[in-house]
Design a protein around this motif. Structure first.
Motif, PDB file in Angstrom:
ATOM      1  N   MET A  94       0.698  -1.164  -0.113  1.00 38.66           N
ATOM      2  CA  MET A  94      -0.040  -0.228   0.125  1.00 38.66           C
ATOM      3  C   MET A  94       0.765   1.144   0.035  1.00 38.66           C
ATOM      4  N   ILE A  95       0.175   1.999  -0.252  1.00 39.63           N
ATOM      5  CA  ILE A  95       0.939   3.565  -0.304  1.00 39.63           C
ATOM      6  C   ILE A  95       0.121   4.741   0.714  1.00 39.63           C
ATOM      7  N   ARG A  96       0.924   5.426   1.579  1.00 39.00           N
ATOM      8  CA  ARG A  96       0.171   6.160   2.523  1.00 39.00           C
ATOM      9  C   ARG A  96       1.230   7.621   2.446  1.00 39.00           C
ATOM     10  N   ALA A 135       5.903   3.498   0.678  1.00 37.29           N
ATOM     11  CA  ALA A 135       5.008   2.273   0.160  1.00 37.29           C
ATOM     12  C   ALA A 135       5.344   1.287   1.331  1.00 37.29           C
ATOM     13  N   GLU A 136       4.435   0.613   1.735  1.00 34.17           N
ATOM     14  CA  GLU A 136       4.459  -0.555   3.018  1.00 34.17           C
ATOM     15  C   GLU A 136       4.004  -1.787   2.297  1.00 34.17           C
ATOM     16  N   HIS A 137       4.732  -2.765   2.735  1.00 34.34           N
ATOM     17  CA  HIS A 137       4.530  -4.118   2.527  1.00 34.34           C
ATOM     18  C   HIS A 137       4.495  -4.867   3.753  1.00 34.34           C
ATOM     19  N   ASP A 138       3.336  -5.366   4.080  1.00 37.41           N
ATOM     20  CA  ASP A 138       3.236  -6.164   5.410  1.00 37.41           C
ATOM     21  C   ASP A 138       3.619  -5.417   6.477  1.00 37.41           C
ATOM     22  N   GLY A 139       3.355  -4.124   6.394  1.00 34.09           N
ATOM     23  CA  GLY A 139       3.603  -3.075   7.665  1.00 34.09           C
ATOM     24  C   GLY A 139       4.931  -2.569   7.609  1.00 34.09           C
ATOM     25  N   THR A 140       5.663  -2.915   6.747  1.00 32.26           N
ATOM     26  CA  THR A 140       7.400  -2.455   6.736  1.00 32.26           C
ATOM     27  C   THR A 140       7.403  -1.572   5.426  1.00 32.26           C
ATOM     28  N   VAL A 141       7.935  -0.330   5.853  1.00 33.45           N
ATOM     29  CA  VAL A 141       8.114   0.815   4.675  1.00 33.45           C
ATOM     30  C   VAL A 141       9.064   0.211   3.932  1.00 33.45           C
ATOM     31  N   ARG A 185       9.014  -1.371  -9.069  1.00 31.89           N
ATOM     32  CA  ARG A 185       7.810  -1.533  -9.794  1.00 31.89           C
ATOM     33  C   ARG A 185       6.532  -1.209  -9.244  1.00 31.89           C
ATOM     34  N   ALA A 186       6.512  -1.890  -8.270  1.00 29.15           N
ATOM     35  CA  ALA A 186       5.446  -1.781  -7.481  1.00 29.15           C
ATOM     36  C   ALA A 186       5.177  -0.206  -6.893  1.00 29.15           C
ATOM     37  N   LEU A 187       6.180   0.406  -6.320  1.00 23.58           N
ATOM     38  CA  LEU A 187       6.274   1.551  -5.908  1.00 23.58           C
ATOM     39  C   LEU A 187       5.980   2.789  -7.147  1.00 23.58           C
ATOM     40  N   LEU A 188       6.568   2.243  -8.375  1.00 26.10           N
ATOM     41  CA  LEU A 188       6.251   3.428  -9.372  1.00 26.10           C
ATOM     42  C   LEU A 188       4.702   3.305  -9.905  1.00 26.10           C
ATOM     43  N   ARG A 189       3.966   2.119  -9.909  1.00 28.99           N
ATOM     44  CA  ARG A 189       2.881   1.923 -10.218  1.00 28.99           C
ATOM     45  C   ARG A 189       2.032   2.773  -9.386  1.00 28.99           C
ATOM     46  N   ALA A 190       2.249   2.343  -8.009  1.00 31.52           N
ATOM     47  CA  ALA A 190       1.521   3.019  -6.804  1.00 31.52           C
ATOM     48  C   ALA A 190       1.605   4.794  -6.993  1.00 31.52           C
TER      49      ALA A 190
END
Length: 147
Positions: free
Chosen positions: A3-5, A50-56, A90-95
């Protein structure tokens, strides 16, 4: 799950540490805590993590939000050096692109990248960015993405 926040002041020590990484610092201009604090405080910029499973896992900064012309700059994007090569960039760029288009109403997103930064250029091109022009004196390539 990724996710992105919005970034917070508490995130900044980690983000600045990533910028100090030798493989990251070579590609960046101004860095440091003051740079990030300025981006967080500027209403014309959107500083996100960006966070993945609660980790930035990375961060991005979008700029030019108040321009009104539908053009937003992807000013900075950095992934945790320990997570590179695993699809986090890639995930960060898309987000970041989704945030620019969906949240900020962009019609086009642009960025600059060092000509020698082949890894970043390959990622951007594979996600639909195309070269707009090169700034030979600065060894920069300007790339654009349209929705």
């Amino acid at each position: 799950m990724s996710m992105i926040r919005p970034a917070t002041a508490e995130d900044l020590p980690l983000l600045t540490a990533w910028e100090d990484d030798r493989d990251t610092a070579a590609w960046l201009g101004e860095t440091g805590l003051a740079w990030h604090e300025g981006a967080l405080a500027d209403p014309d910029q959107d500083h996100v993590v960006a966070e993945h499973d609660g980790t930035v896992t990375g961060f991005a900064v979008l700029a030019g939000l108040s321009g009104g012309d539908g053009v937003i700059e992807l000013r900075r994007m950095v992934v945790d050096p320990g997570r590179r090569g695993a699809g986090q960039g890639r995930a960060l760029l898309r987000a970041a692109l989704a945030r620019a288009y969906e949240h900020h109403g962009a019609g086009r997103v642009w960025l600059d990248v060092r000509a020698a930064n082949r890894r970043a250029r390959a990622l951007y091109e594979s996600e639909g960015f195309s070269v707009t022009y090169a700034v030979a004196d600065d060894d920069l390539i300007i790339m654009s993405h349209r929705r």
